[in-house]
Enzyme design. Sequence first.
Site, PDB file in Angstrom:
ATOM      1  N   PRO A  74      -3.225   0.626  19.187  1.00 40.13           N
ATOM      2  CA  PRO A  74      -3.011   0.113  17.825  1.00 40.13           C
ATOM      3  C   PRO A  74      -3.168   1.130  16.692  1.00 40.13           C
ATOM      4  O   PRO A  74      -2.854   0.810  15.544  1.00 40.13           O
ATOM      5  CB  PRO A  74      -4.064  -0.997  17.699  1.00 40.13           C
ATOM      6  N   TYR A  76      -8.793   5.457   7.872  1.00 41.81           N
ATOM      7  CA  TYR A  76      -8.920   5.846   9.281  1.00 41.81           C
ATOM      8  C   TYR A  76     -10.003   6.923   9.346  1.00 41.81           C
ATOM      9  O   TYR A  76      -9.828   8.007   8.786  1.00 41.81           O
ATOM     10  CB  TYR A  76      -7.603   6.412   9.809  1.00 41.81           C
ATOM     11  N   HIS A  81       0.853  -1.203   0.000  1.00 41.06           N
ATOM     12  CA  HIS A  81       0.000   0.000   0.000  1.00 41.06           C
ATOM     13  C   HIS A  81       0.879   1.240   0.000  1.00 41.06           C
ATOM     14  O   HIS A  81       1.744   1.383   0.861  1.00 41.06           O
ATOM     15  CB  HIS A  81      -0.894   0.026   1.247  1.00 41.06           C
ATOM     16  N   TYR A 127       4.436   6.744   9.874  1.00 41.61           N
ATOM     17  CA  TYR A 127       3.618   5.576   9.565  1.00 41.61           C
ATOM     18  C   TYR A 127       4.424   4.520   8.797  1.00 41.61           C
ATOM     19  O   TYR A 127       4.375   3.328   9.142  1.00 41.61           O
ATOM     20  CB  TYR A 127       2.371   5.991   8.768  1.00 41.61           C
ATOM     21  N   LYS A 131       1.934   0.159  15.098  1.00 38.60           N
ATOM     22  CA  LYS A 131       3.365   0.119  15.411  1.00 38.60           C
ATOM     23  C   LYS A 131       3.821  -1.086  16.235  1.00 38.60           C
ATOM     24  O   LYS A 131       5.021  -1.395  16.286  1.00 38.60           O
ATOM     25  CB  LYS A 131       3.754   1.395  16.199  1.00 38.60           C
TER      26      LYS A 131
HETATM   27  P1  FAD Z   1       3.292 -11.436  21.559  1.00 37.21           P
HETATM   28  O1  FAD Z   1       2.841 -11.490  20.165  1.00 37.21           O
HETATM   29  O2  FAD Z   1       2.314 -11.132  22.633  1.00 37.21           O
HETATM   30  O3  FAD Z   1       4.013 -12.826  21.874  1.00 37.21           O
HETATM   31  C1  FAD Z   1       4.341 -13.237  23.171  1.00 37.21           C
HETATM   32  C2  FAD Z   1       4.337 -14.752  23.218  1.00 37.21           C
HETATM   33  O4  FAD Z   1       4.725 -15.182  24.513  1.00 37.21           O
HETATM   34  C3  FAD Z   1       2.952 -15.345  22.969  1.00 37.21           C
HETATM   35  O5  FAD Z   1       3.033 -16.354  22.014  1.00 37.21           O
HETATM   36  C4  FAD Z   1       2.520 -15.854  24.329  1.00 37.21           C
HETATM   37  O6  FAD Z   1       1.673 -16.977  24.233  1.00 37.21           O
HETATM   38  C5  FAD Z   1       3.862 -16.219  24.944  1.00 37.21           C
HETATM   39  N1  FAD Z   1       3.875 -16.218  26.406  1.00 37.21           N
HETATM   40  C6  FAD Z   1       3.221 -15.399  27.261  1.00 37.21           C
HETATM   41  N2  FAD Z   1       3.482 -15.730  28.529  1.00 37.21           N
HETATM   42  C7  FAD Z   1       4.330 -16.788  28.488  1.00 37.21           C
HETATM   43  C8  FAD Z   1       4.950 -17.565  29.474  1.00 37.21           C
HETATM   44  N3  FAD Z   1       4.748 -17.323  30.770  1.00 37.21           N
HETATM   45  N4  FAD Z   1       5.753 -18.568  29.084  1.00 37.21           N
HETATM   46  C9  FAD Z   1       5.967 -18.825  27.769  1.00 37.21           C
HETATM   47  N5  FAD Z   1       5.394 -18.115  26.790  1.00 37.21           N
HETATM   48  C10 FAD Z   1       4.591 -17.103  27.143  1.00 37.21           C
HETATM   49  N6  FAD Z   1       1.070  -4.077  15.673  1.00 37.21           N
HETATM   50  C11 FAD Z   1       1.501  -3.614  14.479  1.00 37.21           C
HETATM   51  O7  FAD Z   1       2.726  -3.456  14.290  1.00 37.21           O
HETATM   52  N7  FAD Z   1       0.648  -3.321  13.442  1.00 37.21           N
HETATM   53  C12 FAD Z   1      -0.689  -3.491  13.580  1.00 37.21           C
HETATM   54  O8  FAD Z   1      -1.409  -3.283  12.602  1.00 37.21           O
HETATM   55  C13 FAD Z   1      -1.200  -3.951  14.849  1.00 37.21           C
HETATM   56  N8  FAD Z   1      -2.514  -4.173  15.042  1.00 37.21           N
HETATM   57  C14 FAD Z   1      -2.942  -4.778  16.201  1.00 37.21           C
HETATM   58  C15 FAD Z   1      -4.281  -5.071  16.322  1.00 37.21           C
HETATM   59  C16 FAD Z   1      -4.743  -5.712  17.471  1.00 37.21           C
HETATM   60  C17 FAD Z   1      -6.213  -5.989  17.588  1.00 37.21           C
HETATM   61  C18 FAD Z   1      -3.845  -6.084  18.509  1.00 37.21           C
HETATM   62  C19 FAD Z   1      -4.342  -6.807  19.764  1.00 37.21           C
HETATM   63  C20 FAD Z   1      -2.498  -5.793  18.376  1.00 37.21           C
HETATM   64  C21 FAD Z   1      -2.030  -5.146  17.241  1.00 37.21           C
HETATM   65  N9  FAD Z   1      -0.687  -4.848  17.072  1.00 37.21           N
HETATM   66  C22 FAD Z   1      -0.255  -4.277  15.892  1.00 37.21           C
HETATM   67  C23 FAD Z   1       0.275  -5.170  18.129  1.00 37.21           C
HETATM   68  C24 FAD Z   1       1.022  -6.477  17.877  1.00 37.21           C
HETATM   69  O9  FAD Z   1       0.111  -7.536  17.683  1.00 37.21           O
HETATM   70  C25 FAD Z   1       1.949  -6.776  19.058  1.00 37.21           C
HETATM   71  O10 FAD Z   1       2.725  -5.620  19.318  1.00 37.21           O
HETATM   72  C26 FAD Z   1       2.872  -7.977  18.783  1.00 37.21           C
HETATM   73  O11 FAD Z   1       2.146  -9.171  18.902  1.00 37.21           O
HETATM   74  C27 FAD Z   1       4.057  -8.024  19.755  1.00 37.21           C
HETATM   75  O12 FAD Z   1       4.819  -9.183  19.544  1.00 37.21           O
HETATM   76  P2  FAD Z   1       5.586  -9.893  20.724  1.00 37.21           P
HETATM   77  O13 FAD Z   1       6.270 -11.063  20.123  1.00 37.21           O
HETATM   78  O14 FAD Z   1       6.370  -8.898  21.488  1.00 37.21           O
HETATM   79  O15 FAD Z   1       4.458 -10.367  21.746  1.00 37.21           O
HETATM   80  C1  DHB Z   2      -4.652  -2.989  11.288  1.00 33.73           C
HETATM   81  C2  DHB Z   2      -4.489  -2.772  12.630  1.00 33.73           C
HETATM   82  C3  DHB Z   2      -4.119  -1.522  13.068  1.00 33.73           C
HETATM   83  O1  DHB Z   2      -3.937  -1.285  14.377  1.00 33.73           O
HETATM   84  C4  DHB Z   2      -3.905  -0.481  12.180  1.00 33.73           C
HETATM   85  O2  DHB Z   2      -3.559   0.736  12.641  1.00 33.73           O
HETATM   86  C5  DHB Z   2      -4.055  -0.721  10.842  1.00 33.73           C
HETATM   87  C6  DHB Z   2      -4.436  -1.990  10.393  1.00 33.73           C
HETATM   88  C7  DHB Z   2      -5.053  -4.342  10.820  1.00 33.73           C
HETATM   89  O3  DHB Z   2      -5.273  -5.222  11.661  1.00 33.73           O
HETATM   90  O4  DHB Z   2      -5.185  -4.523   9.596  1.00 33.73           O
END
Ligand code: FAD
Ligand code: DHB
Length: 390
Positions: free
Chosen positions: A292, A200, A72, A384, A296
């Site tokens: 979100p 948005y 995009h 962004y 980021k």
């Molecule tokens: P996580 O993905 O949370 O991974 C942590 C892992 O550790 C998990 O698998 C969990 O099961 C495991 N764990 C937890 N506790 C334990 C334990 N005690 N022992 C062993 N394992 C454990 N980010 C973006 O960049 N762009 C987006 O568009 C965006 N949209 C989002 C939309 C939604 C609805 C949500 C909820 C989040 C969004 N995010 C977005 C944020 C993004 O999903 C997170 O920042 C990302 O998952 C972080 O990755 P991580 O590996 O740090 O943590």
């Molecule tokens: C999506 C999630 C976001 O938080 C965002 O800012 C843009 C897109 C997504 O899940 O597609």
Amino acid sequence: MRTQVGIVGAGPAGLLLSHLLRLAGVESVVVEARSRDYVEHRVRAGVLEQGTVDLLVASGLGERLQREGLCHRGIELRFAGRGHRIDFAALTGKAITVYGQQEVVKDLIGAALRAGSEILFDVTDVSVHDLDSPAPRVTFHRNGVPEELQCAVIAGTDGFHGVCRPSIPPGVLATFERTYPFAWLGILAAAPPSHDELIYAYHERGFALFSMRSPEVTRLYLQVAPDENIDEWSDARIWRELHTRLETDDGWRLNEGPVLEKLLAPMRSFVVEPMQYGRLFLAGDAAHIVPPTGAKGMNLAVADVSVLARALTAFFTSGREDLLEQYSATCLARVWRAEHFSWWMTSMLHRFPDGDTFQHKLQRSQLDYVVSSRAAATSLAENYVGLPLP
Ligand code: FAD
Ligand code: DHB
């Protein structure tokens, strides 16, 4: 068991760290509380910054991403019945890629298994010990049997609700936090996207976001109350609200389709400093959360582990400790930029329950400025698409 780096959590942060270390010849073992099926199907983020894509491609993970990811070159800001495009390509020369987080996770797990690396799924009672010694340990149960992983360094990539951050003694970390008076209700729908870029929308009934996952699947979000009961949102009510908030004066139509998944996401800003204690290094959501709105979270997790992989490689291959010592400060500069951007996007685009007409007028003025000033639009665009990886 013994390894160089014990990694707690198989989200994007832990899996990518393990992958980058493997490419550099550093050993690691990943322990994960959930099943492989669960982590491969957890629907979350969807937007990859250009720097994230470049890193994934350079480390051999680009095959499916480049085929299926949707490139995009801009987004739309929609308010007062009209859309306004922010042209990333013209303003920054960069683009973003829409590719689900769970697809990145699947690609990483596939690469690990092909390389013969073990990921220990479904472990229980994970805890970390001796963090301030040169020989920290991760203990857990696998199939009910107690096990111990002896390492030189532990990476805490276990997300916001993990065990690593709370294992750091009280008084070491400073916490910086904001909660917001709203949440997001998200759906995934089997409907072809009715627009080819993200939208948005700022509306008097609250924020709405139009996104997608593929030419067949639309992803949509609505601002709702923080204590919203998801059972009170029938599919019909969700669609009605989406139509209202996304409607334009020129009759744009949102395609509907069967709702495949529904979730509520809280909105929070959170940072701990430093992102390290002794031989435990925190990365990703374990160390910081953003609301979100700026897309980021996953990108920050990727940036953290690219810095950490480089520092750990220098440590294990040439005994250098300086990059590990700088790890937290290097990451935090970028983390705070993303914290500000995510807070700013959130504040500009949501309706605050206690917001008065003064606040609404400020938000409208800010939106008008962003879509009419090249300087303001460029600032949004460069944040962004993502600032360069540190
Ligand atoms: P996580 O993905 O949370 O991974 C942590 C892992 O550790 C998990 O698998 C969990 O099961 C495991 N764990 C937890 N506790 C334990 C334990 N005690 N022992 C062993 N394992 C454990 N980010 C973006 O960049 N762009 C987006 O568009 C965006 N949209 C989002 C939309 C939604 C609805 C949500 C909820 C989040 C969004 N995010 C977005 C944020 C993004 O999903 C997170 O920042 C990302 O998952 C972080 O990755 P991580 O590996 O740090 O943590
Ligand atoms: C999506 C999630 C976001 O938080 C965002 O800012 C843009 C897109 C997504 O899940 O597609």
